[in-house]
Design an enzyme around this catalytic site. Structure first.
Site, short mmCIF file in Angstrom:
data_model
loop_
_atom_site.label_atom_id
_atom_site.label_comp_id
_atom_site.label_asym_id
_atom_site.label_seq_id
_atom_site.Cartn_x
_atom_site.Cartn_y
_atom_site.Cartn_z
N GLU A 24 0.89 -1.18 0.00
CA GLU A 24 0.00 0.00 0.00
C GLU A 24 0.92 1.21 0.00
O GLU A 24 1.49 1.56 1.03
CB GLU A 24 -0.85 0.01 1.27
CG GLU A 24 -1.69 -1.22 1.48
CD GLU A 24 -3.02 -1.15 0.75
OE1 GLU A 24 -3.40 -0.04 0.32
OE2 GLU A 24 -3.66 -2.19 0.61
N CYS A 52 -1.64 9.60 2.15
CA CYS A 52 -1.31 8.98 0.85
C CYS A 52 -2.37 9.30 -0.20
O CYS A 52 -2.07 9.41 -1.38
CB CYS A 52 -1.18 7.48 1.02
SG CYS A 52 -2.60 6.74 1.83
N GLU A 74 -6.59 -3.55 1.21
CA GLU A 74 -6.91 -3.68 2.62
C GLU A 74 -8.25 -2.99 2.84
O GLU A 74 -8.72 -2.26 1.98
CB GLU A 74 -5.81 -3.06 3.49
CG GLU A 74 -4.55 -3.93 3.46
CD GLU A 74 -3.43 -3.44 4.35
OE1 GLU A 74 -3.56 -2.36 4.95
OE2 GLU A 74 -2.41 -4.14 4.42
P1 NAD Z 1 8.68 4.82 4.58
O1 NAD Z 1 8.59 3.97 3.39
O2 NAD Z 1 9.87 5.69 4.74
O3 NAD Z 1 8.64 3.90 5.90
C1 NAD Z 1 7.58 3.00 6.15
C2 NAD Z 1 8.08 1.90 7.07
O4 NAD Z 1 9.08 1.14 6.39
C3 NAD Z 1 8.72 2.38 8.36
O5 NAD Z 1 8.34 1.54 9.41
C4 NAD Z 1 10.21 2.24 8.08
O6 NAD Z 1 10.97 2.04 9.24
C5 NAD Z 1 10.20 0.98 7.22
N1 NAD Z 1 11.39 0.82 6.38
C6 NAD Z 1 12.21 1.78 5.87
N2 NAD Z 1 13.19 1.21 5.13
C7 NAD Z 1 12.98 -0.12 5.16
C8 NAD Z 1 13.65 -1.25 4.57
N3 NAD Z 1 14.74 -1.10 3.80
N4 NAD Z 1 13.14 -2.48 4.78
C9 NAD Z 1 12.02 -2.64 5.53
N5 NAD Z 1 11.37 -1.63 6.12
C10 NAD Z 1 11.84 -0.38 5.94
O7 NAD Z 1 7.34 5.67 4.65
P2 NAD Z 1 6.93 6.81 5.69
O8 NAD Z 1 7.77 8.01 5.43
O9 NAD Z 1 6.90 6.24 7.06
O10 NAD Z 1 5.41 7.09 5.26
C11 NAD Z 1 5.05 7.92 4.21
C12 NAD Z 1 4.73 7.11 2.98
O11 NAD Z 1 3.74 6.14 3.27
C13 NAD Z 1 4.14 7.98 1.87
O12 NAD Z 1 4.71 7.64 0.64
C14 NAD Z 1 2.66 7.63 1.90
O13 NAD Z 1 2.01 7.84 0.69
C15 NAD Z 1 2.71 6.19 2.27
N6 NAD Z 1 1.41 5.73 2.82
C16 NAD Z 1 0.61 4.92 2.08
C17 NAD Z 1 -0.64 4.51 2.55
C18 NAD Z 1 -1.53 3.59 1.75
O14 NAD Z 1 -2.38 2.93 2.32
N7 NAD Z 1 -1.38 3.50 0.44
C19 NAD Z 1 -1.06 4.92 3.81
C20 NAD Z 1 -0.22 5.75 4.56
C21 NAD Z 1 1.03 6.14 4.06
#
Ligand code: NAD
Length: 451
Positions: free
Chosen positions: A218, A252, A429
């Site tokens: 997502e 998002c 989801e």
């Molecule tokens: P992010 O991708 O930086 O981090 C998300 C999670 O991934 C965190 O828990 C982080 O610690 C973990 N992570 C980071 N690097 C990783 C790796 N190499 N391996 C495994 N896990 C890792 O995102 P963010 O900055 O926390 O959130 C913002 C983003 O989330 C935006 O792009 C937003 O659009 C998206 N988002 C999407 C939805 C949806 O349902 N489509 C909902 C909310 C947020």
């Protein structure tokens, strides 16, 4: 003490997965309707503690209080909704081509599900992973964002005295590049449900690919709101403003691209600008229109976009304010609106994740659809028109997981399947589709040997 930090971290993750595995074996044998009872208990405890949890969301993530309360309500609502499905996790009987054979399709759990979460809806997203996973017979290991660990901690406290079977819901804390990566690459994880950025989603897919682990992604978005000339502008206006700046734009599904058909471009742009000018950013507890952004890093990122736009000569049409008593050095960004940007401009293409609205004119339905589809994302779209035929036509041609017509929600209620196409991901989801996402079918063909 002699073990390296890395090794200790790995052992901690391994222990969580082991305890999740043990619990899952027992949990999947419990009738789903009984599993659902546990979900109801969680929902009710969340509702009883809504105010306290909302305060933690406000303090840690910076969301305004009313929105935080909405998030907590949605989390409880999602546990209740998934509990209702407890009775309806059903398989199928299909007709066989072979004589004397019966074919049953059972719906079975995946096993141990890893949920990796972002920070922008930190409490609701725990529910979005845990509720469907549990009701379908899985156990979970949740890794919250390092920015919002307290949200996960309070969730684990909330369920502490509810007699939820031990080991069923586990939390591992830490950074993405270490804990998240190790979890994604672990061979004992049966499924990963990830919500976050495209970049991280891609990295997780690569790690998971080594073990052929199922991944639900997502990801981000750059949602368009298409306003056709016959739209009810009075009705659309508050939705258009809110859809872009809710949660200070850190959503998002934020509809940050308002695409306006030319005959109403001037009028709607002026009215939107007036709306944006009236918005205030300030401390989340003041419950103004926008709270602070999550971090200094995020603030710098958003301001970087705005600075680049200024350098490119993009016209800033309206700016809200930051209230005077907002603490100095806080991560506040005044909501703003820019005028028409070229379709390939970064503000028209990239997820800013800040309180910014972009307007773009178009001529005729087809051009509006083309403009709307013209990004790498495809999460949610909005359409504003009174014409029934157009509503259906445009909705059919938009490339996104959800389309809202004459309405807009950040993914909508708990009953609406949610997820994207293109780089916005491919999981679903919420809604009944979540049950499919967190389970798999097993085909049993029985030959009963009768002549
Ligand atoms: P992010 O991708 O930086 O981090 C998300 C999670 O991934 C965190 O828990 C982080 O610690 C973990 N992570 C980071 N690097 C990783 C790796 N190499 N391996 C495994 N896990 C890792 O995102 P963010 O900055 O926390 O959130 C913002 C983003 O989330 C935006 O792009 C937003 O659009 C998206 N988002 C999407 C939805 C949806 O349902 N489509 C909902 C909310 C947020």
């Amino acid at each position: 003490l002699h073990l390296s930090l890395r090794r200790q971290r790995q052992m901690c993750i391994r222990d969580s997965i082991l305890s999740a595995r043990k619990a899952q074996k027992f949990w999947e044998k419990i009738p789903a309707i009984e599993r659902a009872e546990h979900l109801k208990k969680i929902a009710s405890k969340i509702r009883d503690n809504a105010e306290d949890i909302a305060n933690i969301v406000v303090e840690e993530q910076g969301k305004i209080k009313s929105l935080a309360l909405g998030e907590i309500g949605a989390a409880a609502g999602y546990f209740e909704y998934m509990a209702e499905w407890g009775r309806r996790i059903e398989g199928e009987i299909i007709t066989s081509d072979v004589k004397n054979e019966n074919i049953f399709l059972y719906r079975v759990p995946m096993g141990v599900v890893a949920g990796i979460l972002p920070w922008n809806f930190p409490f609701f997203l725990i529910a979005r992973k845990v509720a469907p996973a549990l009701v379908t017979g899985n156990s979970v290991v949740i890794k919250p964002s390092e920015e919002t660990s307290n949200n996960a901690f309070i969730f684990s406290k909330i369920i502490n005295d509810l007699n939820i079977p031990k080991g069923l819901i586990n939390f591992v804390y830490g950074r993405g590049e270490t804990v998240g990566k190790h979890l994604s690459a672990h061979s004992a994880i049966d499924m990963i449900s990830f919500t976050g950025s495209v970049e991280t989603g891609s990295l997780i897919m690569q790690e998971a690919g080594k073990n052929i682990t199922k991944v639900n992604l997502e990801l981000g978005g750059k949602a368009p709101a298409i306003v056709l000339a016959d739209a009810d502008i009075d009705k659309a206006l508050p939705f258009l403003v809110n859809a872009a700046i809710q949660n200070a734009g850190q959503t998002c599904s934020a509809a940050t691209r308002v695409l306006i058909e030319k005959p109403i471009f001037q009028e709607l742009t002026e009215r939107l600008a007036k709306g944006i000018r009236s918005l205030r950013s300030g401390p989340a507890l003041q419950d103004l229109e926008c709270g602070p952004l999550i971090s200094k890093v995020q603030k710098d990122r958003v301001e970087g976009f705005l600075q680049r736009a200024r350098q490119d000569g993009v016209e800033f049409l309206a700016e809200g304010s930051i209230v005077e008593d907002a603490p100095q050095g806080g991560n506040y960004v005044a909501p703003c609106m820019v005028g028409s940007v070229p379709p390939k401009h970064t503000l028209a293409q990239d997820e800013v994740f800040g309180p910014l609205l972009v307007t773009m004119p178009f001529e005729g339905e087809e051009e509006g659809i083309e403009l709307a589809n013209n990004t790498v994302y495809g999460l949610v779209s909005g359409v504003w028109t009174k014409d029934g035929g157009r509503q259906l036509r445009v909705a059919r041609k938009l490339k996104s997981g959800q389309v809202f017509i004459n309405n807009y929600g950040a993914g909508g209620g708990v009953e609406l399947p949610f997820g994207g196409v293109k780089l916005s991901g491919h999981g679903r989801e919420k809604g009944f589709e979540a049950l499919y996402g967190f389970s798999v079918t097993k085909t049993v063909a029985i030959h009963h040997g009768a002549s």
